[in-house]
Design an enzyme around this catalytic site. Sequence first.
Site, PDB file in Angstrom:
ATOM      1  N   HIS A  52       0.876  -1.137   0.037  1.00 57.13           N
ATOM      2  CA  HIS A  52      -0.085   0.020  -0.044  1.00 57.13           C
ATOM      3  C   HIS A  52       0.942   1.272   0.034  1.00 57.13           C
ATOM      4  CE1 HIS A  52      -3.966  -2.044   1.793  1.00 57.13           C
ATOM      5  NE2 HIS A  52      -3.405  -2.653   0.881  1.00 57.13           N
ATOM      6  N   GLU A  54       0.885   3.969   1.651  1.00 53.09           N
ATOM      7  CA  GLU A  54       1.094   4.550   2.962  1.00 53.09           C
ATOM      8  C   GLU A  54       2.168   3.574   3.458  1.00 53.09           C
ATOM      9  OE1 GLU A  54      -1.810   3.601   1.647  1.00 53.09           O
ATOM     10  OE2 GLU A  54      -3.533   4.150   3.098  1.00 53.09           O
ATOM     11  N   CYS A  82      -6.652   2.164   5.093  1.00 51.95           N
ATOM     12  CA  CYS A  82      -7.357   0.842   5.597  1.00 51.95           C
ATOM     13  C   CYS A  82      -6.934   0.386   6.965  1.00 51.95           C
ATOM     14  CB  CYS A  82      -6.969  -0.440   4.628  1.00 51.95           C
ATOM     15  SG  CYS A  82      -5.257  -0.891   4.705  1.00 51.95           S
ATOM     16  N   CYS A  85      -2.932  -0.052   7.329  1.00 50.86           N
ATOM     17  CA  CYS A  85      -2.287   1.075   7.455  1.00 50.86           C
ATOM     18  C   CYS A  85      -2.355   1.948   8.408  1.00 50.86           C
ATOM     19  CB  CYS A  85      -2.647   1.908   5.913  1.00 50.86           C
ATOM     20  SG  CYS A  85      -1.938   0.876   4.698  1.00 50.86           S
TER      21      CYS A  85
END
Length: 147
Positions: A52, A54, A82, A85
């Site tokens: 991801h 992040e 999410c 993260c």
Amino acid sequence: MRHLDYMQLALAEADAAEAAGDVPVGAVLVHAGVVVATGRNTREALLDPTGHAELNALRAGAAALGRWRLLGCTLYVTLEPCPMCAAALVQCRLDRLVFGAQDPKQGAAGSLYNIVEDARLNHRVAVVAGVLEGACEDRLKRFFRER
């Protein structure tokens, strides 16, 4: 620079993710007014479920700063994090999260959950939501419509 300027950089990362075949989400990590790292989704490119934007920005930022505690840092991301993260943001002691589009299906910074501000955890992250929300949403909607 201001929130809008940093979010524009995150949008550029989102565009790069899309160009590589990933969902267009981008992130920028800032410390003391300086961009120390960027990240974009790389799940498809690297076949990594944790790829991801992040997490990629946090990893690069920790390496650039030489520490895992990211106190004094702000993360700009085009989509609300999410749960995975959001938990990482708490774990790294991030000061502030600034995001664009809300994620009503997986958002963990106020939409579905609020992990980053949960008083039961050892750290809380300040949140600024909706920065360039329309531009962030448009990229995601276009991407999924074309799929």
